[in-house]
Motif scaffolding. Sequence first.
Motif, PDB file in Angstrom:
ATOM      1  N   THR A 114      41.417  57.350  45.949  1.00 25.05           N
ATOM      2  CA  THR A 114      40.247  56.526  45.645  1.00 25.05           C
ATOM      3  C   THR A 114      39.372  57.296  44.658  1.00 25.05           C
ATOM      4  O   THR A 114      39.633  57.327  43.479  1.00 25.05           O
ATOM      5  CB  THR A 114      39.472  56.150  46.921  1.00 25.05           C
ATOM      6  N   LYS A 142      42.837  49.493  47.948  1.00 21.73           N
ATOM      7  CA  LYS A 142      43.369  48.343  47.220  1.00 21.73           C
ATOM      8  C   LYS A 142      44.853  48.090  47.500  1.00 21.73           C
ATOM      9  O   LYS A 142      45.344  47.002  47.231  1.00 21.73           O
ATOM     10  CB  LYS A 142      43.215  48.556  45.703  1.00 21.73           C
ATOM     11  N   LEU A 195      33.913  49.817  42.278  1.00 22.88           N
ATOM     12  CA  LEU A 195      34.899  49.236  43.188  1.00 22.88           C
ATOM     13  C   LEU A 195      36.333  49.541  42.778  1.00 22.88           C
ATOM     14  O   LEU A 195      37.267  49.139  43.477  1.00 22.88           O
ATOM     15  CB  LEU A 195      34.710  47.715  43.250  1.00 22.88           C
ATOM     16  N   GLY A 196      36.515  50.222  41.658  1.00 22.69           N
ATOM     17  CA  GLY A 196      37.858  50.492  41.171  1.00 22.69           C
ATOM     18  C   GLY A 196      38.469  49.342  40.404  1.00 22.69           C
ATOM     19  O   GLY A 196      39.663  49.379  40.078  1.00 22.69           O
ATOM     20  N   GLU A 197      37.683  48.319  40.076  1.00 24.41           N
ATOM     21  CA  GLU A 197      38.180  47.165  39.316  1.00 24.41           C
ATOM     22  C   GLU A 197      37.994  47.449  37.824  1.00 24.41           C
ATOM     23  O   GLU A 197      37.207  46.786  37.128  1.00 24.41           O
ATOM     24  CB  GLU A 197      37.419  45.903  39.736  1.00 24.41           C
ATOM     25  N   TYR A 198      38.742  48.431  37.325  1.00 22.10           N
ATOM     26  CA  TYR A 198      38.478  48.933  35.975  1.00 22.10           C
ATOM     27  C   TYR A 198      38.842  47.935  34.885  1.00 22.10           C
ATOM     28  O   TYR A 198      38.147  47.844  33.868  1.00 22.10           O
ATOM     29  CB  TYR A 198      39.217  50.256  35.771  1.00 22.10           C
ATOM     30  N   ASP A 199      39.920  47.187  35.072  1.00 21.46           N
ATOM     31  CA  ASP A 199      40.299  46.216  34.045  1.00 21.46           C
ATOM     32  C   ASP A 199      39.214  45.153  33.889  1.00 21.46           C
ATOM     33  O   ASP A 199      38.863  44.753  32.766  1.00 21.46           O
ATOM     34  CB  ASP A 199      41.633  45.567  34.397  1.00 21.46           C
ATOM     35  N   ARG A 200      38.676  44.705  35.011  1.00 26.47           N
ATOM     36  CA  ARG A 200      37.595  43.707  34.943  1.00 26.47           C
ATOM     37  C   ARG A 200      36.340  44.322  34.330  1.00 26.47           C
ATOM     38  O   ARG A 200      35.647  43.672  33.538  1.00 26.47           O
ATOM     39  CB  ARG A 200      37.293  43.165  36.339  1.00 26.47           C
ATOM     40  N   GLN A 217      37.171  50.405  48.861  1.00 28.03           N
ATOM     41  CA  GLN A 217      37.863  51.265  47.903  1.00 28.03           C
ATOM     42  C   GLN A 217      39.378  51.229  48.080  1.00 28.03           C
ATOM     43  O   GLN A 217      40.105  51.720  47.217  1.00 28.03           O
ATOM     44  CB  GLN A 217      37.381  52.715  48.053  1.00 28.03           C
ATOM     45  N   LEU A 257      31.730  46.882  39.163  1.00 25.74           N
ATOM     46  CA  LEU A 257      33.189  46.694  39.150  1.00 25.74           C
ATOM     47  C   LEU A 257      33.902  48.042  39.048  1.00 25.74           C
ATOM     48  O   LEU A 257      34.909  48.284  39.722  1.00 25.74           O
ATOM     49  CB  LEU A 257      33.590  45.789  37.990  1.00 25.74           C
TER      50      LEU A 257
END
Length: 664
Positions: free
Chosen positions: A430, A483, A241-246, A481, A238
């Motif tokens: 990114t 978003k 993928l740059g989905e840092y909150d998740r 990457q 995650l």
Amino acid sequence: MALLAARPDLAEAQANEILAAIPGHPAGLLIRASARRRLGRAAEALADLEPLAAAQATWPPAHLELGLARGETGDSKGAVEALSRAVALDPALVEGWTALAVQHRLLGHAQAAGRAEARALSAATRDPVLLEAGAALNEGKLAVAEHLLRDRLRARPDDPPALRMLAETATRLGRYEDAEALLRRCLELTPGFIPARHNLAVALYRQTRAAEALAETEVLLEADPRHPGYRNLQAAALGQLGEYDRAIAVFENLLADYPVQPKGWMSYGHALKTVGRQDAAVAAYRRALALSPGLGEAWWSLANLKTFRFAPQDLDAMRQALAGGDLSDEDRFHLDFALGKALEDAGHDEESFSAYSRGNALRRASLDYDADETHRHVLRSRALFTPEFWAARQGWGCPSPDPVFILGLPRAGSTLVEQILASHPEVEGTMELPDMPALAKRLGGRTRRDQDSAYPDALADLDADACRTLGEEYLARTAPQRKTGRPFFIDKMPNNFAHVGLIRLILPNAKIIDARRHPLGCCFSGFKQHFARGQAFTYDLTDLGRYYADYVDLMAHFDQVLPGAVHRVIYERMVAEPEAEVRALLDSCGLEFDPACLRFYENDRAVRTASSEQVRRPIFTEGLDQWRRFEPWLGPLKSALGSVLNAYPEAPAPQERPYDHSGD
């Protein structure tokens, strides 16, 4: 016992009946404890298992179940102790070796985890060839293991254990594409082979194919939702993928279940740092150190915040850890880098340089970097990329203007340039994307250790269709990457300076920005930095100087044969005249001026590099000449830079190039 996997509730009920009739019955206690662990009640299981294992000192199942239950409660150290006892009693206990590897990884013991995984592989078979290959893997004899396994697969091409073991060998050799192909074949034959699927997810993650890795991880988590290794990999994918909150949410749930894992707290700190939550990141790193005071990477993670300052007691703790005799090399060099930063901040320059030097020397000893190979790559590139080469390929490649490449050397101000551009409403930042080097590696083919790659010479054999296809492939690889839907995106991999020719060939309308900083400031800043991967030239002052000189030489060549193709940002000029330099930068990208680019420090986007905290402040000047304090010890760097040092910010005159170190 047959009910345990499918109906642990019924297994518990039947075990209770057994124990009511025969109190203290060992098998009954073991079944009840295993059932309770599977039902998520590991603490209750331990109430049975602790006295059971003590009473049954030579019964492997009791110690295995004790280790599994301790692991479930987050006691990784206790789990390692019990699991080690179990596999010592029964070396063929595959589940014990596998669980032991998981717990070692949670504790950050990478080498011990690798050994346990190799033992699990060999314990899974009684085949003498696979046992021999597993023993070779366990001892790090990768060539021996590969030879044995390839021979086996020639005779039995559809042997799943052999396929998985050869994939593990390829992974350890860094040949992730080979590992992926082997594992996919293994899973075609045995779709339920969970360890092979885990290996595949790791191979995909290490190829920066996080979306695919995440899909495999979700399959793994369906089979075992609480597995800490799968959840760690999920969070890492995650983040990639740059989905840092998740990713942060996964880490928080994982650490609530398994709070006694220093590496987990450290990884959580990395994610918090990336999104700008520095205080929380510091707290996470401190938690890791409270659990493992000798965890060098956690000390370095604090130092790597750049704006963080160590307290005097931190220096004492680092020195005490370094004085211990049981540190791994990895912990030791991380501690040396962190101690160097702490001493530098305290003004103890000579002692600081000594610490940096120790850390660099230890790290350099583990790397296979050849400065002559880099130099030969530059010479071959200059010979290939002539004006005639480009004239014959006009109009080739994918016409997309989307990518903006920021390249040069690490610690040259590239993160500042990225933050400025990413503050523009048409540009998305990114991270350092590995896709262009991956394409170059593939085009170069596999070579023996004593041979240079066929790259870049192989580019001469590409036709127009191949160049366009490669450009489209790069855009497809990097699409996950992106978003925000902005028309342009940044690839900030500094090493892409070695691939300017490839970039221009397959993406002729991409923008290329060369971020450059004074050679002594840039190189010494790199010498003080421990990089996670990919910058093997930074651990020796002579290697650093040679690399910088080769970089300047190659970029000067492209300035000559492709005038105007590369826009150069001189860091010192950006600091001195930010508005003029920002306007020139935006103009080179065909972008209208936007005042937000001057207020880049207000941009709260995630930043993954070592400068993440620095670019959240206005441009500062205090770091420009910091290298001067260490100039008495920079002689090898100056010598290796040669004429490049005096010519800065320009390149040396053509007659002075190349600075030929290798004599070829």
